[in-house]
Design a protein around this motif. Structure first.
Motif, PDB file in Angstrom:
ATOM      1  N   ARG A  11       0.834  -1.210   0.000  1.00  0.00           N
ATOM      2  CA  ARG A  11       0.000   0.000   0.000  1.00  0.00           C
ATOM      3  C   ARG A  11       0.860   1.248   0.000  1.00  0.00           C
ATOM      4  O   ARG A  11       1.833   1.328   0.748  1.00  0.00           O
ATOM      5  CB  ARG A  11      -0.856   0.043   1.278  1.00  0.00           C
ATOM      6  CG  ARG A  11      -2.120  -0.742   1.167  1.00  0.00           C
ATOM      7  CD  ARG A  11      -2.732  -1.061   2.521  1.00  0.00           C
ATOM      8  NE  ARG A  11      -3.299  -2.394   2.402  1.00  0.00           N
ATOM      9  CZ  ARG A  11      -4.498  -2.620   1.863  1.00  0.00           C
ATOM     10  NH1 ARG A  11      -5.242  -1.629   1.455  1.00  0.00           N
ATOM     11  NH2 ARG A  11      -4.935  -3.863   1.741  1.00  0.00           N
ATOM     12  N   THR A  13       0.231   5.437   0.287  1.00  0.00           N
ATOM     13  CA  THR A  13      -0.755   6.476   0.554  1.00  0.00           C
ATOM     14  C   THR A  13      -0.140   7.848   0.293  1.00  0.00           C
ATOM     15  O   THR A  13       1.044   8.045   0.562  1.00  0.00           O
ATOM     16  CB  THR A  13      -1.203   6.365   2.033  1.00  0.00           C
ATOM     17  OG1 THR A  13      -1.720   5.042   2.237  1.00  0.00           O
ATOM     18  CG2 THR A  13      -2.276   7.380   2.382  1.00  0.00           C
ATOM     19  N   ASP A  15      -0.674  11.702   1.419  1.00  0.00           N
ATOM     20  CA  ASP A  15      -1.392  12.563   2.349  1.00  0.00           C
ATOM     21  C   ASP A  15      -1.393  13.973   1.776  1.00  0.00           C
ATOM     22  O   ASP A  15      -0.368  14.640   1.753  1.00  0.00           O
ATOM     23  CB  ASP A  15      -0.683  12.533   3.715  1.00  0.00           C
ATOM     24  CG  ASP A  15      -1.541  13.178   4.778  1.00  0.00           C
ATOM     25  OD1 ASP A  15      -2.485  13.915   4.406  1.00  0.00           O
ATOM     26  OD2 ASP A  15      -1.280  12.949   5.967  1.00  0.00           O
ATOM     27  N   ARG A  21      -6.712  12.340   1.432  1.00  0.00           N
ATOM     28  CA  ARG A  21      -5.753  11.273   1.401  1.00  0.00           C
ATOM     29  C   ARG A  21      -6.118  10.353   0.277  1.00  0.00           C
ATOM     30  O   ARG A  21      -7.302  10.172  -0.001  1.00  0.00           O
ATOM     31  CB  ARG A  21      -5.944  10.457   2.676  1.00  0.00           C
ATOM     32  CG  ARG A  21      -4.735  10.295   3.511  1.00  0.00           C
ATOM     33  CD  ARG A  21      -5.129   9.727   4.857  1.00  0.00           C
ATOM     34  NE  ARG A  21      -4.031  10.057   5.746  1.00  0.00           N
ATOM     35  CZ  ARG A  21      -3.160   9.179   6.212  1.00  0.00           C
ATOM     36  NH1 ARG A  21      -3.318   7.890   5.964  1.00  0.00           N
ATOM     37  NH2 ARG A  21      -2.156   9.553   6.948  1.00  0.00           N
ATOM     38  N   THR A  23      -5.059   6.418  -1.620  1.00  0.00           N
ATOM     39  CA  THR A  23      -4.227   5.234  -1.635  1.00  0.00           C
ATOM     40  C   THR A  23      -3.959   4.886  -3.098  1.00  0.00           C
ATOM     41  O   THR A  23      -4.820   4.359  -3.786  1.00  0.00           O
ATOM     42  CB  THR A  23      -4.919   4.089  -0.876  1.00  0.00           C
ATOM     43  OG1 THR A  23      -5.223   4.575   0.429  1.00  0.00           O
ATOM     44  CG2 THR A  23      -4.018   2.885  -0.734  1.00  0.00           C
ATOM     45  N   ASP A  26      -3.071  -0.024  -3.685  1.00  0.00           N
ATOM     46  CA  ASP A  26      -4.011  -0.461  -2.662  1.00  0.00           C
ATOM     47  C   ASP A  26      -4.090  -1.984  -2.571  1.00  0.00           C
ATOM     48  O   ASP A  26      -4.944  -2.611  -3.193  1.00  0.00           O
ATOM     49  CB  ASP A  26      -5.389   0.137  -2.992  1.00  0.00           C
ATOM     50  CG  ASP A  26      -6.332   0.064  -1.810  1.00  0.00           C
ATOM     51  OD1 ASP A  26      -5.931  -0.452  -0.752  1.00  0.00           O
ATOM     52  OD2 ASP A  26      -7.483   0.527  -1.949  1.00  0.00           O
ATOM     53  N   PHE A  64       3.793   7.795   1.086  1.00  0.00           N
ATOM     54  CA  PHE A  64       4.570   6.895   1.940  1.00  0.00           C
ATOM     55  C   PHE A  64       4.017   5.480   1.821  1.00  0.00           C
ATOM     56  O   PHE A  64       2.843   5.295   1.487  1.00  0.00           O
ATOM     57  CB  PHE A  64       4.572   7.365   3.399  1.00  0.00           C
ATOM     58  CG  PHE A  64       3.196   7.467   4.004  1.00  0.00           C
ATOM     59  CD1 PHE A  64       2.667   6.423   4.756  1.00  0.00           C
ATOM     60  CD2 PHE A  64       2.414   8.609   3.799  1.00  0.00           C
ATOM     61  CE1 PHE A  64       1.397   6.513   5.307  1.00  0.00           C
ATOM     62  CE2 PHE A  64       1.131   8.707   4.345  1.00  0.00           C
ATOM     63  CZ  PHE A  64       0.630   7.664   5.097  1.00  0.00           C
ATOM     64  N   SER A  66       2.356   2.540   3.184  1.00  0.00           N
ATOM     65  CA  SER A  66       1.518   2.430   4.365  1.00  0.00           C
ATOM     66  C   SER A  66       1.203   0.981   4.736  1.00  0.00           C
ATOM     67  O   SER A  66       0.445   0.732   5.662  1.00  0.00           O
ATOM     68  CB  SER A  66       0.224   3.231   4.153  1.00  0.00           C
ATOM     69  OG  SER A  66      -0.361   2.916   2.900  1.00  0.00           O
ATOM     70  N   GLY A  67       1.804   0.035   4.026  1.00  0.00           N
ATOM     71  CA  GLY A  67       1.603  -1.351   4.433  1.00  0.00           C
ATOM     72  C   GLY A  67       2.195  -2.323   3.444  1.00  0.00           C
ATOM     73  O   GLY A  67       2.551  -1.953   2.324  1.00  0.00           O
TER      74      GLY A  67
END
Ligand code: ADP
Ligand code: MG
Length: 336
Positions: A11, A13, A15, A21, A23, A26, A64, A66-67
């Motif tokens: 993921r 994202t 911001d 925000r 994604t 995803d 960034f 994010s997962g």
């Protein structure tokens, strides 16, 4: 085939502060095996570049990771690239994974000869005598069918766009990476130069047993190079298949739309039918299947339930109606 990189639930994202925000990548998962040539395909804005930048951990702010996990396989087993320190990651960049950025042929330093740029690239990672670097540079230039004695002395503006792109490929090979990511490497070039570069890429890939991930919006490029294709839409992988199978029978309506938008499929521009509508604003993706507002197959379930990316006979597809799409492959006009 032995795995080289396993991407799991990645993921990314962005911001955007008061603008919200989004994604851009995803939940993306796919594998690259050693020595494979894979293409990542989708319209502009589908998240290809962001995915690639995440693989080398160079997503620009305000984006960034994010997962997810990036399992890089060594002989001893996998290492999660996302768990490495910044300096450990820097060491692997270019040495393990090299990337040629979108539009990079225009980013060569205009006041520096190619030789100096190649030396500088190499010295950023290895302390090696100049002569040795030049020898290696010459070898890499020959691999992309450039004449080292001429090209090393040249400034970027003395080279054509296709030659500059080949210089970049040679540069990326300097450190003998195991994975080479190419972001739209032929997009700005004329068709003949394009074909020449794709041929060179395939040749290098076979000769060196290099793993390649090629990003493109153009399925024609894929047909000439990759063995396997990942189709991306609105930040997600929607289909994955061996190239031949994909061209023969797309399972996802989006893939089918991309194929029908290709001029070469029917041999004439008149037969070319672009997919109607536009990709969604990723700050507010549509509920259910993200493609449903543009999809001629969409039904109630598509508006409500997001389809999972499922195994389907050695392929993967995320569509509630893929069986119907696969069967109708030879029907003439799904987009009117
Ligand atoms: P592709 O390479 O497939 O054209 P990108 O990965 O460049 O797509 O972009 C995917 C999406 O990510 C874009 O549609 C945009 O919404 C978002 N995005 C990319 N870069 C930025 C950025 N610097 N700021 C905000 N959003 C971005
Ligand atoms: Mg891009």
């Amino acid at each position: 085939m032995k795995p080289l990189l396993q991407v799991r639930d990645l993921r990314v994202t962005f911001d955007l502060g008061r603008h919200g925000r989004l994604t851009a990548v995803d939940g993306v998962s796919f594998d690259l095996a050693r020595g494979e040539f894979v293409a990542l395909v989708g319209e502009s804005g589908s998240g290809k570049s962001t995915t690639a930048l995440a693989l080398i951990r160079l997503v620009p702010p305000p984006g960034f990771i994010s997962g997810g996990r990036l399992l890089w396989w060594e002989d001893e087993g996998p290492v999660d690239l996302l768990r490495l320190s910044a300096s450990q990651m820097r060491e692997r960049r270019w040495r393990d994974i090299a990337m040629i950025f979108q539009g990079a042929q225009n980013a060569l330093n205009p006041v520096m000869r190619i030789a100096e740029q190649m030396i500088e690239t190499m010295r950023a990672h290895h302390s090696m005598p100049r002569g040795e670097i030049l020898e290696r540079a010459a070898r890499c230039l020959r691999m992309v069918r450039l004449e080292p004695s001429r090209v090393l002395r040249a400034y970027p503006h003395e080279l054509s766009g296709g030659m500059r792109q080949r210089v970049l490929i040679a540069m990326s090979l300097l450190m003998n990476p195991r994975l080479l990511i190419l972001d739209e490497p032929t997009t700005a070039l004329d068709v003949i130069t394009q074909a020449h570069i794709l041929e060179i890429l395939r040749e290098i890939q076979e000769q060196l047993g290099l793993t390649m991930l090629l990003l493109t919006h153009d399925l024609a490029v894929v047909a000439k190079t990759a063995r396997r294709v990942l189709i991306m839409y609105a930040g997600q992988i929607v289909e994955e298949a061996p190239t031949e199978a994909l061209f023969e029978a797309p399972y996802h309506p989006y893939t089918r739309g991309l194929l029908q938008a290709m001029p070469t499929l029917r041999g004439d521009l008149a037969g070319k039918r672009p997919i109607p509508g536009a990709p969604p604003d990723l700050r507010h993706p549509p509920p259910g299947c993200r493609f449903h507002p543009r999809c001629p197959y969409a039904s109630e379930i598509c508006r409500q339930l997001e389809p999972a990316l499922e195994e389907a006979g050695g392929r993967r597809v995320a569509c509630h109606h893929w069986q119907q799409v696969a069967q109708e492959v030879l029907a003439p006009e799904p987009y009117g």
